[in-house]
Design a protein around this motif. Structure first.
Motif, PDB file in Angstrom:
ATOM      1  N   TYR A 157       0.799  -1.227   0.000  1.00 55.75           N
ATOM      2  CA  TYR A 157       0.000   0.000   0.000  1.00 55.75           C
ATOM      3  C   TYR A 157       0.834   1.280   0.000  1.00 55.75           C
ATOM      4  O   TYR A 157       0.269   2.372   0.080  1.00 55.75           O
ATOM      5  CB  TYR A 157      -0.993  -0.011   1.163  1.00 55.75           C
ATOM      6  CG  TYR A 157      -2.218  -0.800   0.792  1.00 55.75           C
ATOM      7  CD1 TYR A 157      -3.260  -0.189   0.118  1.00 55.75           C
ATOM      8  CD2 TYR A 157      -2.315  -2.153   1.063  1.00 55.75           C
ATOM      9  CE1 TYR A 157      -4.377  -0.903  -0.266  1.00 55.75           C
ATOM     10  CE2 TYR A 157      -3.426  -2.885   0.686  1.00 55.75           C
ATOM     11  CZ  TYR A 157      -4.457  -2.248   0.024  1.00 55.75           C
ATOM     12  OH  TYR A 157      -5.562  -2.965  -0.365  1.00 55.75           O
ATOM     13  N   CYS A 159       1.927   2.812  -2.341  1.00 59.23           N
ATOM     14  CA  CYS A 159       1.880   3.234  -3.732  1.00 59.23           C
ATOM     15  C   CYS A 159       1.380   4.681  -3.789  1.00 59.23           C
ATOM     16  O   CYS A 159       0.720   5.148  -2.860  1.00 59.23           O
ATOM     17  CB  CYS A 159       0.971   2.307  -4.554  1.00 59.23           C
ATOM     18  SG  CYS A 159      -0.654   2.047  -3.873  1.00 59.23           S
ATOM     19  N   TYR A 188      -3.834  -1.603  -9.984  1.00 60.88           N
ATOM     20  CA  TYR A 188      -3.030  -0.435  -9.639  1.00 60.88           C
ATOM     21  C   TYR A 188      -2.131  -0.747  -8.437  1.00 60.88           C
ATOM     22  O   TYR A 188      -0.920  -0.504  -8.465  1.00 60.88           O
ATOM     23  CB  TYR A 188      -3.945   0.748  -9.325  1.00 60.88           C
ATOM     24  CG  TYR A 188      -3.217   2.041  -9.030  1.00 60.88           C
ATOM     25  CD1 TYR A 188      -2.995   2.971 -10.039  1.00 60.88           C
ATOM     26  CD2 TYR A 188      -2.771   2.346  -7.748  1.00 60.88           C
ATOM     27  CE1 TYR A 188      -2.340   4.163  -9.784  1.00 60.88           C
ATOM     28  CE2 TYR A 188      -2.117   3.535  -7.480  1.00 60.88           C
ATOM     29  CZ  TYR A 188      -1.891   4.442  -8.492  1.00 60.88           C
ATOM     30  OH  TYR A 188      -1.227   5.612  -8.222  1.00 60.88           O
ATOM     31  N   ILE A 189      -2.721  -1.286  -7.381  1.00 58.88           N
ATOM     32  CA  ILE A 189      -1.972  -1.585  -6.167  1.00 58.88           C
ATOM     33  C   ILE A 189      -0.885  -2.619  -6.419  1.00 58.88           C
ATOM     34  O   ILE A 189       0.283  -2.420  -6.087  1.00 58.88           O
ATOM     35  CB  ILE A 189      -2.937  -2.066  -5.056  1.00 58.88           C
ATOM     36  CG1 ILE A 189      -3.848  -0.925  -4.601  1.00 58.88           C
ATOM     37  CG2 ILE A 189      -2.184  -2.639  -3.866  1.00 58.88           C
ATOM     38  CD1 ILE A 189      -5.066  -1.375  -3.815  1.00 58.88           C
ATOM     39  N   HIS A 192       2.049  -1.485  -8.854  1.00 58.72           N
ATOM     40  CA  HIS A 192       3.052  -0.645  -8.202  1.00 58.72           C
ATOM     41  C   HIS A 192       3.927  -1.473  -7.266  1.00 58.72           C
ATOM     42  O   HIS A 192       5.120  -1.206  -7.124  1.00 58.72           O
ATOM     43  CB  HIS A 192       2.395   0.515  -7.462  1.00 58.72           C
ATOM     44  CG  HIS A 192       2.044   1.646  -8.364  1.00 58.72           C
ATOM     45  ND1 HIS A 192       2.952   2.569  -8.808  1.00 58.72           N
ATOM     46  CD2 HIS A 192       0.866   1.992  -8.953  1.00 58.72           C
ATOM     47  CE1 HIS A 192       2.367   3.440  -9.604  1.00 58.72           C
ATOM     48  NE2 HIS A 192       1.101   3.110  -9.707  1.00 58.72           N
ATOM     49  N   TYR A 193       3.343  -2.449  -6.616  1.00 58.22           N
ATOM     50  CA  TYR A 193       4.101  -3.317  -5.709  1.00 58.22           C
ATOM     51  C   TYR A 193       5.162  -4.099  -6.462  1.00 58.22           C
ATOM     52  O   TYR A 193       6.314  -4.175  -6.048  1.00 58.22           O
ATOM     53  CB  TYR A 193       3.138  -4.271  -4.996  1.00 58.22           C
ATOM     54  CG  TYR A 193       3.816  -5.214  -4.032  1.00 58.22           C
ATOM     55  CD1 TYR A 193       4.304  -4.762  -2.816  1.00 58.22           C
ATOM     56  CD2 TYR A 193       3.959  -6.563  -4.333  1.00 58.22           C
ATOM     57  CE1 TYR A 193       4.912  -5.611  -1.922  1.00 58.22           C
ATOM     58  CE2 TYR A 193       4.552  -7.427  -3.452  1.00 58.22           C
ATOM     59  CZ  TYR A 193       5.028  -6.961  -2.245  1.00 58.22           C
ATOM     60  OH  TYR A 193       5.640  -7.823  -1.364  1.00 58.22           O
ATOM     61  N   ASP A 196       7.467  -1.218  -8.906  1.00 57.48           N
ATOM     62  CA  ASP A 196       8.266  -0.238  -8.147  1.00 57.48           C
ATOM     63  C   ASP A 196       9.216  -0.994  -7.273  1.00 57.48           C
ATOM     64  O   ASP A 196      10.182  -0.724  -6.827  1.00 57.48           O
ATOM     65  CB  ASP A 196       7.364   0.659  -7.310  1.00 57.48           C
ATOM     66  CG  ASP A 196       6.477   1.543  -8.190  1.00 57.48           C
ATOM     67  OD1 ASP A 196       6.717   1.643  -9.395  1.00 57.48           O
ATOM     68  OD2 ASP A 196       5.527   2.145  -7.654  1.00 57.48           O
TER      69      ASP A 196
END
Length: 196
Positions: A157, A159, A188-189, A192-193, A196
């Motif tokens: 989370y 993100c 989306y979550i 990014h996990y 990223d």
């Protein structure tokens, strides 16, 4: 960590916390909700032993209220971390777990199926499958429920808030097009996990 607005209809959130108090006696129950929620419900939850976290609503909700989920979930997880809780289950305030020994089962899954590189992730993250074909949607991992070590769920989370505008898609768009252009909160979550 139960995140979201307090469901006052039929006292669902309060009744769920009461149920959890009865069935998961050792669990710390954190309700991460919003400033301005029902003072009576807040008091009842606190009197039942729940830990309350209240956040200010983000200015922009994000696609499908994604920013609300990010803010309230992250606040609840960070409270769990502050309380030195090792494992966290993230659910929504409008949902309820019903199995008496679910946490023993989930811990056994983590022990039986250890993760990979502990520098990247301490253990696996357990999630639910959805009934609308997410198996073939890139980066789709249901956001209704996550279970894992608190640092891993926190990282999930951490993100950025969603600044996208709604992107209209053709009704016949493929799962790949949706995943690439107007992906929902779940993607989306998790994207990014992973990226990223």
């Amino acid at each position: 960590v139960r995140q979201g607005p307090i469901c006052v209809k039929e006292d669902f959130t309060v009744r769920t916390v009461k149920y959890y108090r009865d069935i998961y006696k050792e669990a710390v129950i954190i309700v991460s909700t919003w400033e301005g929620e029902s003072p009576q419900a807040i008091k009842t939850l606190e009197d039942m032993g729940a830990v309350l976290v209240r956040s200010k609503l983000p200015e922009k909700s994000g696609i499908l209220n994604l920013n609300y989920q990010i803010v309230s979930t992250l606040a609840g997880i960070q409270k769990a971390k502050e309380l030195h809780i090792r494992y966290v289950a993230k659910t929504r305030t409008d949902q309820r777990l019903g199995r008496p020994f679910i946490f023993e089962y989930l811990l056994n899954l983590l022990n039986h199926f250890p993760g990979g590189d502990p520098h990247l992730q301490k253990s696996r993250i357990i999630s639910l499958s959805m009934n609308y074909g997410n198996l073939f949607t890139p980066y789709f991992m249901s956001d209704f429920f996550y279970f894992g070590q608190v640092g891993d769920i926190e990282k999930l989370y951490l993100c950025p808030l969603d600044t996208r505008d709604f992107y209209p898609l053709d009704p016949d768009a493929t799962c790949r097009e949706v995943a690439k252009r107007m992906y929902p909160p779940e993607i989306y979550i998790f994207k990014h996990y992973v990226v990223d």
